[in-house]
Design an enzyme around this catalytic site. Structure first.
Site, PDB file in Angstrom:
ATOM      1  N   ASN A  37      18.348 -13.594 -51.175  1.00 35.57           N
ATOM      2  CA  ASN A  37      17.462 -12.186 -50.037  1.00 35.57           C
ATOM      3  C   ASN A  37      18.836 -11.318 -50.919  1.00 35.57           C
ATOM      4  OD1 ASN A  37      18.310 -12.093 -47.832  1.00 35.57           O
ATOM      5  ND2 ASN A  37      20.247 -13.157 -46.704  1.00 35.57           N
ATOM      6  N   HIS A 122      22.843 -23.512 -36.568  1.00 38.64           N
ATOM      7  CA  HIS A 122      23.823 -22.696 -35.879  1.00 38.64           C
ATOM      8  C   HIS A 122      24.322 -22.247 -34.111  1.00 38.64           C
ATOM      9  CE1 HIS A 122      23.624 -21.178 -40.638  1.00 38.64           C
ATOM     10  NE2 HIS A 122      23.377 -21.961 -40.120  1.00 38.64           N
ATOM     11  N   ARG A 147      27.053 -26.364 -35.932  1.00 39.49           N
ATOM     12  CA  ARG A 147      27.424 -25.546 -36.433  1.00 39.49           C
ATOM     13  C   ARG A 147      28.234 -24.765 -35.798  1.00 39.49           C
ATOM     14  NH1 ARG A 147      26.955 -21.047 -41.382  1.00 39.49           N
ATOM     15  NH2 ARG A 147      26.748 -19.890 -39.793  1.00 39.49           N
ATOM     16  N   TYR A 159      31.924 -13.005 -39.515  1.00 40.82           N
ATOM     17  CA  TYR A 159      30.656 -13.479 -39.786  1.00 40.82           C
ATOM     18  C   TYR A 159      29.941 -14.692 -39.068  1.00 40.82           C
ATOM     19  CZ  TYR A 159      27.916 -16.803 -42.458  1.00 40.82           C
ATOM     20  OH  TYR A 159      26.380 -17.629 -42.280  1.00 40.82           O
ATOM     21  N   ASP A 210      31.970 -22.965 -41.172  1.00 42.19           N
ATOM     22  CA  ASP A 210      31.662 -21.909 -42.339  1.00 42.19           C
ATOM     23  C   ASP A 210      32.554 -20.834 -43.066  1.00 42.19           C
ATOM     24  OD1 ASP A 210      30.475 -20.916 -44.811  1.00 42.19           O
ATOM     25  OD2 ASP A 210      28.402 -20.251 -43.570  1.00 42.19           O
ATOM     26  N   HIS A 212      33.246 -18.749 -44.796  1.00 47.94           N
ATOM     27  CA  HIS A 212      32.059 -17.757 -45.880  1.00 47.94           C
ATOM     28  C   HIS A 212      33.190 -17.179 -46.620  1.00 47.94           C
ATOM     29  CE1 HIS A 212      27.973 -15.148 -45.901  1.00 47.94           C
ATOM     30  NE2 HIS A 212      28.333 -16.647 -46.146  1.00 47.94           N
ATOM     31  N   GLU A 236      33.461 -25.235 -44.634  1.00 54.78           N
ATOM     32  CA  GLU A 236      32.516 -24.716 -45.826  1.00 54.78           C
ATOM     33  C   GLU A 236      32.891 -23.657 -46.473  1.00 54.78           C
ATOM     34  OE1 GLU A 236      28.327 -24.671 -44.784  1.00 54.78           O
ATOM     35  OE2 GLU A 236      28.105 -22.971 -46.065  1.00 54.78           O
ATOM     36  N   GLU A 262      26.274 -23.180 -51.846  1.00 52.56           N
ATOM     37  CA  GLU A 262      24.766 -22.279 -51.627  1.00 52.56           C
ATOM     38  C   GLU A 262      24.732 -21.462 -52.438  1.00 52.56           C
ATOM     39  OE1 GLU A 262      26.210 -21.407 -47.517  1.00 52.56           O
ATOM     40  OE2 GLU A 262      25.982 -19.080 -47.834  1.00 52.56           O
ATOM     41  N   ARG A 283      25.950 -28.101 -51.545  1.00 50.86           N
ATOM     42  CA  ARG A 283      24.999 -27.362 -50.671  1.00 50.86           C
ATOM     43  C   ARG A 283      24.302 -27.082 -51.853  1.00 50.86           C
ATOM     44  NH1 ARG A 283      24.994 -25.965 -46.112  1.00 50.86           N
ATOM     45  NH2 ARG A 283      25.270 -23.936 -46.470  1.00 50.86           N
ATOM     46  N   HIS A 312      21.333 -26.079 -48.596  1.00 49.38           N
ATOM     47  CA  HIS A 312      21.373 -24.803 -47.807  1.00 49.38           C
ATOM     48  C   HIS A 312      20.256 -24.887 -47.316  1.00 49.38           C
ATOM     49  CE1 HIS A 312      21.522 -20.022 -48.264  1.00 49.38           C
ATOM     50  NE2 HIS A 312      22.527 -20.262 -47.201  1.00 49.38           N
ATOM     51  N   ASP A 316      16.925 -16.649 -45.422  1.00 49.89           N
ATOM     52  CA  ASP A 316      16.772 -16.551 -46.423  1.00 49.89           C
ATOM     53  C   ASP A 316      15.743 -17.437 -47.287  1.00 49.89           C
ATOM     54  OD1 ASP A 316      19.558 -16.718 -45.978  1.00 49.89           O
ATOM     55  OD2 ASP A 316      19.579 -16.486 -48.006  1.00 49.89           O
ATOM     56  N   GLU A 339      21.068 -28.248 -43.406  1.00 46.72           N
ATOM     57  CA  GLU A 339      20.934 -27.340 -42.742  1.00 46.72           C
ATOM     58  C   GLU A 339      19.805 -26.603 -42.248  1.00 46.72           C
ATOM     59  OE1 GLU A 339      22.732 -23.571 -44.780  1.00 46.72           O
ATOM     60  OE2 GLU A 339      23.580 -22.471 -42.768  1.00 46.72           O
ATOM     61  N   TRP A 402      32.303 -10.492 -48.497  1.00 50.37           N
ATOM     62  CA  TRP A 402      31.261 -10.913 -46.699  1.00 50.37           C
ATOM     63  C   TRP A 402      31.083 -12.620 -46.682  1.00 50.37           C
ATOM     64  CZ3 TRP A 402      26.526 -12.692 -45.785  1.00 50.37           C
ATOM     65  CH2 TRP A 402      26.018 -12.409 -44.928  1.00 50.37           C
TER      66      TRP A 402
HETATM   67  O1  EZ4 Z   1      24.834 -16.370 -45.287  1.00 51.89           O
HETATM   68  O2  EZ4 Z   1      22.352 -17.120 -46.696  1.00 51.89           O
HETATM   69  O3  EZ4 Z   1      26.046 -21.285 -44.289  1.00 51.89           O
HETATM   70  N1  EZ4 Z   1      25.363 -20.702 -44.198  1.00 51.89           N
HETATM   71  C1  EZ4 Z   1      25.215 -19.313 -44.937  1.00 51.89           C
HETATM   72  C2  EZ4 Z   1      24.018 -18.641 -44.851  1.00 51.89           C
HETATM   73  C3  EZ4 Z   1      24.384 -17.276 -45.438  1.00 51.89           C
HETATM   74  C4  EZ4 Z   1      23.123 -16.580 -46.368  1.00 51.89           C
HETATM   75  C5  EZ4 Z   1      22.869 -15.415 -47.448  1.00 51.89           C
HETATM   76  O4  EZ4 Z   1      21.654 -14.932 -47.777  1.00 51.89           O
HETATM   77  O5  EZ4 Z   1      26.675 -19.016 -45.750  1.00 51.89           O
HETATM   78  O6  EZ4 Z   1      23.529 -17.756 -43.665  1.00 51.89           O
HETATM   79 CO    CO Z   2      27.435 -20.682 -45.558  1.00 51.78          CO
END
Ligand code: EZ4
Ligand code: CO
Length: 402
Positions: A37, A122, A147, A159, A210, A212, A236, A262, A283, A312, A316, A339, A402
């Site tokens: 991605n 999600h 999630r 996020y 998550d 992130h 996560e 991931e 993951r 994961h 993407d 997921e 991010w």
């Molecule tokens: O941000 O796959 O758990 N899932 C994630 C995803 C990631 C994307 C990044 O390409 O964290 O949404």
């Molecule tokens: Co994630």
């Protein structure tokens, strides 16, 4: 038997995907996903310029040897570009081998350990109320695990919050979007979100979250502790995992189960976290971690330490990765959860697949191979469109994760 041809197909049916197709001299073909991605074309070049010339004429049955040849033979080991390219080759070769054996891939791996693969979806919303409703919607659709991500008061573009209800696509612009992050606001809000979710829906569903990569270790420990009463399935990516020592600190402070991996691309990224029992779910997935061949090694190491898989499966990761992952998940003894973010109709049409969703589970289907193909004619209609993941900054402008 020989590999006669291999080609890379780039298509953008709503988002970019890179797919490798390998054809044998006996007319059997296999498909592998190579999508990275936001950096897609680097893997296209890696495959076309450096890998495909080495594949032509090789025996496609020698999956292990080809894996080792590409991994050791590059001299420059590991990394997301290399490992995504190796994954694509490996996935396509397992697809070919299963087709030659006239078996679904799960049978070739050792047979099914379970009937269905539990997935999590999600649910997200712009604020607390919207997120509560979104979780309710997932419960109505039959999901057993959800999630929850929510907009946070005072934070623009937190996020995981999409614009649509079922589809969330973070790679949203031809140059990276800028988002703003504030950890204290987030840490105050998230426990309230999960308290409300448990008050509203009870404890019959698995809830996940998550972070992130946004937190420091001590902040992660605090969040895990604050979330303990709400019994999350997992928390996560609390903190960036380059420094794996930091998970010792998190672990000392909380019994909330931790998931990570991931963005990992080899067993070496997983080794210390697994062996020191610092995580509960790993993951890593087919496309990011070197295909079925390497993912199996990671899962076997994890099994010794009662760490379970939680691959994961964001948008993407193409339907090819999803199909292969579902065969893997059906076999792997230490399966945890998968997921599952739904692809758009356009994507599903470009990648005809045997898997299907029912009542909170995905089923890989009984087609031989991994059960996913690519409609090349249709793929041609959707040319590559540069798209980046967003970046995050603190309120004072400092670059963040991010
Ligand atoms: O941000 O796959 O758990 N899932 C994630 C995803 C990631 C994307 C990044 O390409 O964290 O949404
Ligand atoms: Co994630």
């Amino acid at each position: 038997m020989k590999i006669q041809a291999a080609k890379v197909i780039v298509t953008c049916p709503g988002r970019n995907f890179v797919t490798l197709k390998i054809v044998t001299d006996q007319g059997v073909h296999g498909i592998g996903d190579a999508t990275l991605n936001g950096r897609e074309l680097s893997v296209v070049s890696y495959l076309e310029d450096h890998v495909i010339p080495c594949l032509i004429g090789r025996d496609p049955r020698q999956i292990e040897d080809i894996w080792q040849y590409l991994y050791r033979g590059a001299y420059w080991r590991r990394g997301p570009v290399t490992m995504s390219a190796i994954a694509a080759v490996d996935t396509a070769l397992w697809d070919i081998k299963a087709k030659m054996a006239n078996m679904p891939l799960y049978d070739l791996l050792g047979g099914k350990s379970r009937e269905g693969v539990m997935v999590y979806g999600h649910a997200n919303g712009g604020d607390l109320e919207e997120t509560i409703d979104a979780v309710g919607h997932y419960i109505e659709m039959g999901y057993k695990a959800i999630r929850a991500q929510s907009g946070v008061p005072g934070i623009k573009d937190a996020y995981g919050v999409g614009r649509g209800k079922l589809f969330y696509e973070p790679a949203d612009a031809s140059l990276p979007s800028e988002t703003v992050w504030d950890t204290p606001k987030y840490l105050r809000f998230v426990p309230k979100l999960f308290e409300t979710l448990r008050d509203t829906y009870g404890f019959d569903h698995h809830l996940l979250h998550d972070a992130h990569h946004r937190l420091t270790p001590i902040e992660a420990g605090r969040l895990g502790k604050d979330l303990e009463p709400y019994r999350l399935f997992w928390l996560e990516d609390t903190t960036p995992a380059e420094n794996q020592e930091s998970f010792k600190l998190i672990r000392q402070h909380t019994t909330t189960p931790l998931a990570v991996g991931e963005i990992f691309n080899t067993i070496w990224d997983c080794k210390d976290l697994i062996q020191n029992q610092l995580i509960d779910y790993i993951r890593t997935t087919v496309v990011r971690a070197g295909g079925i061949t390497h993912l199996r090694r990671i899962a076997d190491l994890a099994a010794i330490y009662q760490v379970r898989t939680g691959s994961h499966g964001a948008t993407d990761l193409s339907p090819v990765t999803m199909g292969a992952a579902l065969h893997f998940d059906s076999w792997v003894p230490n399966f945890g959860i998968q997921e599952y973010m739904r692809h758009t109709e356009e994507t599903d049409a470009v990648f005809p697949h045997a898997y299907r969703f029912e009542d909170g589970f995905l089923f890989p289907g009984d087609t031989i191979g991994h059960g996913v193909d690519i409609d090349e004619k249709l793929a041609e209609k959707y040319p590559y469109k540069r798209a980046y993941l967003p970046v995050a900054r603190l309120e004072d402008g400092t670059m963040w994760n991010w």
